[in-house]
Design a protein around this motif. Sequence first.
Motif, short mmCIF file in Angstrom:
data_model
loop_
_atom_site.label_atom_id
_atom_site.label_comp_id
_atom_site.label_asym_id
_atom_site.label_seq_id
_atom_site.Cartn_x
_atom_site.Cartn_y
_atom_site.Cartn_z
N TRP A 146 0.77 -1.23 0.05
CA TRP A 146 -0.04 0.14 -0.03
C TRP A 146 0.70 1.42 0.00
O TRP A 146 0.83 2.11 -1.05
CB TRP A 146 -1.02 -0.02 1.17
N PHE A 147 1.94 1.25 0.82
CA PHE A 147 2.92 2.44 0.76
C PHE A 147 3.57 2.52 -0.51
O PHE A 147 3.51 3.83 -0.93
CB PHE A 147 3.71 2.39 2.03
N GLU A 148 3.88 1.68 -1.13
CA GLU A 148 4.31 1.78 -2.63
C GLU A 148 3.41 2.45 -3.32
O GLU A 148 3.74 3.11 -4.08
CB GLU A 148 4.85 0.21 -3.01
N ASN A 149 2.26 1.88 -3.36
CA ASN A 149 1.18 2.30 -4.31
C ASN A 149 0.64 3.76 -3.78
O ASN A 149 0.50 4.69 -4.93
CB ASN A 149 -0.12 1.44 -4.16
N LEU A 150 0.82 4.13 -2.57
CA LEU A 150 0.64 5.56 -2.34
C LEU A 150 1.54 6.49 -3.10
O LEU A 150 1.31 7.54 -3.51
CB LEU A 150 0.64 5.67 -0.69
N GLY A 151 2.96 6.04 -3.10
CA GLY A 151 4.02 6.81 -3.51
C GLY A 151 3.93 7.01 -5.16
O GLY A 151 4.16 8.06 -5.62
N HIS A 152 3.11 6.20 -5.78
CA HIS A 152 3.13 6.49 -7.37
C HIS A 152 2.34 7.44 -7.54
O HIS A 152 2.45 7.91 -8.58
CB HIS A 152 2.14 4.94 -7.89
N TRP A 153 1.39 7.68 -6.98
CA TRP A 153 0.28 8.83 -7.26
C TRP A 153 0.17 10.07 -6.59
O TRP A 153 -0.25 11.17 -6.74
CB TRP A 153 -1.14 8.18 -7.25
N TYR A 154 1.18 10.14 -5.46
CA TYR A 154 1.03 11.14 -4.49
C TYR A 154 1.39 12.46 -5.16
O TYR A 154 0.54 13.46 -4.99
CB TYR A 154 2.09 10.90 -3.25
N LEU A 155 2.45 12.80 -5.60
CA LEU A 155 2.89 14.18 -6.37
C LEU A 155 1.87 14.52 -7.25
O LEU A 155 1.49 15.61 -7.18
CB LEU A 155 4.52 14.06 -6.74
N PRO A 156 1.67 13.76 -8.27
CA PRO A 156 0.66 14.19 -9.17
C PRO A 156 -0.61 14.75 -8.73
O PRO A 156 -1.08 15.87 -9.24
CB PRO A 156 0.50 12.96 -10.18
#
Length: 199
Positions: free
Chosen positions: A155-165
């Motif tokens: 989940w934390f890895e998934n969070l990182g994928h879309w966080y900045l955009p």
Amino acid sequence: MATTSTQRLGIFAALALGLAVTRVHLSLFHHDIWDASWGVFFLAGFWLRGTGRWAFPLLMAEAVLVDYVVITLSGTNFWEHYCVSAGYWFLVPAYGSLWIGGSWLAKHQHGIKLTTLGMAAAALLVSENACYVISNGSFYWLSAHVAAPKSFAAWFENLGHWYLPFLQTTAAYVALGAVLHVLAVQLARVSQHSGQTQH
């Protein structure tokens, strides 16, 4: 921040239009225009503070209606769409956190000052993060489209994928709203000063 019913309705209409156009466009034309939904709810909380009993539910209903129409017109059953799961309904508290952030800023700011800019940045960052964790987390943990086994690490890895955009898009729309707000305040002051000098 709007003071009259006419101003509130005008602002609501403009925000609702922005939400509809960018949300439809996002779904139909593959991200040619950034989705303004997050920015709309933050700005609505700021500009329409005190109207949450009607403005927030109407904007929320509009967002769901747009999703329903777009998904249905694409030939997909709404309830079977990838983005629609039990987690979809967590958009209510997710968007609510943005509304609360904007409303908090409206209550605590003291006009167009440097301190207000800092408060705006803090309120936006906190409410964006809350919205992101709620929306992303509810989808990850509750959607059948996310393959099992599920884990906090994944989940934390998934969070990182879309966080900045997501944060950058919301910040861009809120910045546009801030510019429009400053211009409106300045125009109101000029108009008021002009009216006083004529008397």
